[in-house]
Write a protein that holds these residues in place. Sequence first.
Motif, mmCIF file in Angstrom:
data_model
loop_
_atom_site.group_PDB
_atom_site.id
_atom_site.type_symbol
_atom_site.label_atom_id
_atom_site.label_comp_id
_atom_site.label_asym_id
_atom_site.label_seq_id
_atom_site.Cartn_x
_atom_site.Cartn_y
_atom_site.Cartn_z
ATOM 1 N N LEU A 75 0.819 -1.210 0.000
ATOM 2 C CA LEU A 75 0.000 0.000 0.000
ATOM 3 C C LEU A 75 0.856 1.264 0.000
ATOM 4 O O LEU A 75 0.522 2.250 -0.666
ATOM 5 N N LEU A 131 -7.948 1.550 2.868
ATOM 6 C CA LEU A 131 -7.299 0.245 2.923
ATOM 7 C C LEU A 131 -6.168 0.235 3.947
ATOM 8 O O LEU A 131 -5.974 -0.742 4.671
ATOM 9 N N GLN A 172 -12.015 -4.986 -5.466
ATOM 10 C CA GLN A 172 -11.386 -5.185 -4.160
ATOM 11 C C GLN A 172 -12.400 -4.992 -3.036
ATOM 12 O O GLN A 172 -12.414 -5.752 -2.064
ATOM 13 N N ILE A 180 -13.642 -7.653 -0.169
ATOM 14 C CA ILE A 180 -13.548 -7.346 1.261
ATOM 15 C C ILE A 180 -14.895 -7.536 1.936
ATOM 16 O O ILE A 180 -14.992 -8.094 3.038
ATOM 17 N N ASP A 201 -8.211 -10.276 4.518
ATOM 18 C CA ASP A 201 -8.363 -8.902 4.031
ATOM 19 C C ASP A 201 -7.128 -8.380 3.301
ATOM 20 O O ASP A 201 -7.238 -7.833 2.195
ATOM 21 N N TYR A 241 -5.918 -6.924 -1.509
ATOM 22 C CA TYR A 241 -5.185 -5.890 -2.230
ATOM 23 C C TYR A 241 -3.846 -6.401 -2.753
ATOM 24 O O TYR A 241 -3.358 -5.936 -3.780
#
Length: 364
Positions: free
Chosen positions: A52, A70, A249, A253, A297, A301
């Motif tokens: 991220l 996120l 995404q 989730i 989770d 990503y």
Amino acid sequence: MNASALPLNSTPLCYSIRSPPFVINQSIASAYYSYIFGTLGLTSNLIAFVVLLKSFQQTHSRSRSFLIFLGGLVVTDFMGLLVTGSIVISFHVTQFNWRKVDPYCHFCNFMGMSMVFYGLCPLLLGAAMAVERFIGINRPFARFSSGMPKSRTVSMVLMVWFIAGCIALLPLTGIGSYHMQVPGSWCFFNISSEGNDQAFSLLFSLVGLMCIAVSFLLNTVSVVTLIKVCCGQGSLQRRRDHEVEMMVQLILIMAIASISWCPLLVFIAQTVLSRSPLQVKYLLLWLRFATWNQILDPWVYILFRRAVLKRIYPRLDWSRGSMMTLYPSISGTIRRFTRSSIGNTVGSDEGTDNEKSNVLATSI
């Protein structure tokens, strides 16, 4: 009543219902679950946090608000596993006596609050992300006019943490109570049909289920909107490519959160409303289901990005043009069907891009 205010010869509140030592049933309280879940979860969230950070530096500003959400989700999941997992694993390793280590229930109350806080945060963040995507997709001008700055997104994440924290503090005010749970390695609120314990049990369950329902409703509307404009033209389509990626995404989730948390939330509500005795075996089972939410989770990503999918499936042509070439009649039909809705969302400053895309469309 606060446990610290009780006389020394009385039983503290958190041990008044279930007091250690317990007869541990290894089939439902194996320490290996804690070791495996803790290691997988912490490693997964660390990897996701690094990914991220790199993506936040490389992506354009339009996607950064979603990345901040996120990031808040990853940090919350990591801290939840770190705080609660360290306590549980420490118990399994040392077998410490809770009554001696924590005679006034401060430690037990802290763990109970942590369980509630880090349990509700992912669900509340999922609902907040669904709201942000709903506004961004269905009300683009309202979103872009306000700019959705990073400070506002950070404020929304902080607000989610604040709401979850307030709910977690309610048992300390008398609405509900935190108690030692079998096999003696953790504390949680008392799931009971009596008085304030019933109120807090239903509050926790209904807040979680409401977050899942809101996420499902808003995400469904957002997906329908994206389907209508997914075959749009020019710069609109290039902008929607990012929207589709984020929406995929978010859907994953939401699906993970629903599968992981619904059994526990429904079990709590059913136990309280039916006034049946608490089934410890099912409580531990559904709690482990909920723990998978914190493990899975981050992989949403990590894996479900176009950059990663292109490497996994390099032979697949990811260009929109190739797909339109395969289905020219469908392309024209969808364009005619969505032309009115696209015209309402595209500004006059995109006229040049639309003319270029029209030329491309005629050549397909």
